[in-house]
Design an enzyme around this catalytic site. Structure first.
Site, PDB file in Angstrom:
ATOM      1  N   HIS A  57      -6.398  -7.221  -0.198  1.00 34.48           N
ATOM      2  CA  HIS A  57      -6.545  -5.782  -0.464  1.00 34.48           C
ATOM      3  C   HIS A  57      -5.778  -5.430  -1.741  1.00 34.48           C
ATOM      4  CE1 HIS A  57      -6.789  -6.269   3.986  1.00 34.48           C
ATOM      5  NE2 HIS A  57      -7.842  -5.480   3.824  1.00 34.48           N
ATOM      6  N   HIS A  69       0.816  -1.223   0.000  1.00 38.59           N
ATOM      7  CA  HIS A  69       0.000   0.000   0.000  1.00 38.59           C
ATOM      8  C   HIS A  69       0.851   1.274   0.000  1.00 38.59           C
ATOM      9  CE1 HIS A  69      -3.627  -2.256   0.503  1.00 38.59           C
ATOM     10  NE2 HIS A  69      -3.296  -2.725   1.675  1.00 38.59           N
TER      11      HIS A  69
END
Lengths: 219, 343
Positions: free
Chosen positions: B161, B124
């Site tokens: 994710h 991320h």
């Protein structure tokens, strides 16, 4: 069957004007609601002793629901967050919870943006009760609670593809001003009772109000 | 086949009590390696801290300065999800360097499977911002090293994710093909099928979002039908995997429904695109149920090493087959529009 819920009180009728600042627990704002599927739930302002219920509620939410609300992973609430969320002044910061028996199934809150008459509004509903129209009922009741405290507008942000949440605002009857940036929809709207919002409320009341006698708060 | 793993680094200093991204995760992942009983077929390379010149390929210099200063001032919360401590800056540099050390050894040997077992995770992390438990983008640092010497890098990201940081870093890089399977809707909100790469790298991003409850058969369908043709056309020379294990059905952070057996199959899928031995490395990303993390790491690595741990059966029957088809259509339309616009 439409996606809506009904209240035994009409939040768009307004409330008594009270002075700004911290208030005692407003028990008069407690009420029962009925979903379109006929489930009777209880709505009341949040209290500090709801802390454990709020923690349990958060743990039961799906990862997608948490993301929709917080735009983050936010796996669990910290003790500091729980205290902040359950300790409100019922004026500048206010939260309603909805209970199914002992279980907390939805939370709606507003937080005044400091030194303005705007407040940010947000909802979180367990997956089981999503698309039952609970959000719109929370919105109306929060508006009712906010108006006597000098709040004139609600603001909110939601993801552009969150049709459920956008539908709540669209169906509320309040005149929306919207803007979109980076797939985030920002909304602002006045929360005074309008002919349209009142009509929307009455339509739902007519459709879904339980047969038992009214408690006298609604018009 | 030898497993080449980064050397032990004491990661205990990167911890926030109660936070799910915790030191016990790394212990669980390494227990999954131990379960394979590799003996002499396990090689731990020395810890390596990524240098500034290696980090600035994928991160802005000012961000690195700010992150270092933030940590040395005692750390704290960087956003609603992401924390850093006094030790985090040092540990993050070791995490970012671990992949470099592993691929260096693999290139010397021309053989082996790499496993970059580090925390904090990385996918991320953006060029200029920490996000989603991630400080530095570990897999991007390694991919950038490989492309700097002319390699073509396939990154398969099977964390639950979407790896928004990795996607953004290589958005305009035609030498990196980024493929992600992930749950939708879910943090961080990116990873739509119509996100297909920048004008300089059209098609070099493949997003395969799936609904909650999706099982392994649906993921495999998405990979086979949408990703495999793009990978075949790309012709990678290296395969790196953002191997999060939070798509496991036991994981508390999300709602996909995979088993350890599914991770074994996805590892086999990824390895099938490595053009030679010693060209695939797995990077630990998420995975927050310790037992599932342990079993899934063992299953994925076992599949690549010819070991056969007692995996859970691959899963099937979940929702999402229609989503796979609509995703593929959305991707094709987006590519067509982008191509037309670029003419």
């Amino acid at each position: 069957m439409t996606d809506a819920v009904s209240s035994r009180t009409n939040p768009d009728i307004g409330g008594e004007v009270t002075k700004l600042g911290a208030k005692p627990y407003p028990a008069e704002l407690e009420c029962d609601i009925v979903t379109v599927t006929g489930v009777k739930l209880h709505m009341r302002p949040i209290r500090p002793d709801d802390a454990q219920s709020l923690v349990n509620f958060h743990l039961l939410l799906s990862s997608g629901s948490i993301y929709r609300r917080y735009f983050a992973v936010h796996p669990e609430l910290s003790p500091k967050e729980v205290e902040h969320l359950t300790t409100v002044d019922y004026a500048d910061r206010f939260a309603y919870i909805i209970e199914d028996g002992e279980e907390l199934v939805a939370v709606g809150r507003y937080d005044r943006i400091p030194k303005t008459t705007d407040a940010e509004v947000a909802f979180l509903v367990t997956d089981h009760y999503q698309h039952h129209g609970i959000g719109i009922l929370l919105l109306w009741h929060l508006a009712r609670a906010a108006r006597p405290n000098g709040i004139t507008h609600f603001v909110a942000e939601t993801q552009a593809d969150n049709r459920g949440m956008l539908g709540v605002f669209r169906d509320s009857g309040y005149p929306l001003t919207t803007s979109i940036e980076d797939e985030i929809v920002s909304l602002r709207f006045p929360i005074q009772s309008t002919e349209q919002s009142h009509a929307h409320f009455l339509r739902r009341t007519t459709l879904f109000e339980p047969a038992e006698p009214d408690d006298g708060e609604s018009s | 086949m030898m497993l080449i793993i980064n050397g032990s680094t004491d990661d205990a200093g990167h911890e926030d009590p109660g936070h799910p991204e915790r030191p016990e995760r790394l212990a669980a992942a390494l227990a999954g390696v131990e379960d394979l009983h590799l003996g002499d077929d396990l090689l731990a390379v020395a810890p390596y801290s990524a240098t500034r010149s290696e980090l600035v390929r994928v991160h802005e210099s000012t961000y690195l300065d700010q992150l270092g200063a933030f940590c040395y001032e005692g750390g704290g919360d960087l956003d609603a999800d992401t924390y850093a401590t006094y030790d985090s800056w040092s540990l993050a540099q070791y995490a970012a360097g671990a992949g470099l050390a592993v691929i260096k050894e693999m290139r010397i040997r021309g053989d082996g499977v790499g496993f970059v077992a580090v925390r904090p995770p990385g996918h991320h992390a953006l060029r200029d911002r920490a996000m989603g438990f991630c400080l530095l983008n570990n897999i991007a640092v390694t991919a950038a090293e490989l492309t700097s010497v002319g390699e073509r890098v396939l990154i398969i990201d099977w964390d639950v994710h979407h790896g928004n940081g990795t996607q953004a870093i290589f958005w305009e890089d035609p030498n990196v093909l980024y493929v992600s399977t992930h749950q939708w809707p879910l943090f961080p909100g990116s990873g739509a099928p119509f996100e297909v790469g920048g004008l300089n790298a059209l098609g070099a991003t493949v997003n395969l979002p799936l609904p909650p409850g999706a099982t392994g058969d649906v993921l495999r369908q998405a990979l086979d039908e949408t990703a495999a043709p793009a990978i075949d056309a790309f012709k990678p020379t290296w395969v790196l995997v953002s191997a999060g294990f939070d798509a496991h059905r036991a994981d508390p952070m999300a709602d996909l429904a995979l088993s350890s057996g599914d991770f074994a199959q996805m590892a086999t899928f990824a390895a099938s695109f490595a053009p030679a031995p010693g060209r695939i490395a797995l990077f630990l990303e998420g995975g927050y149920d310790l037992a599932a993390l342990r079993s899934s790491v063992g299953a994925a690595l076992g599949a690549l090493l010819g070991s056969d741990p007692a995996n859970e059966r691959p899963t099937s029957g979940g929702p999402g087959a229609e989503v796979v088809r609509s995703n593929r259509d959305a991707r094709e339309i987006a590519l067509r529009i982008a191509h037309d616009a670029s003419q």
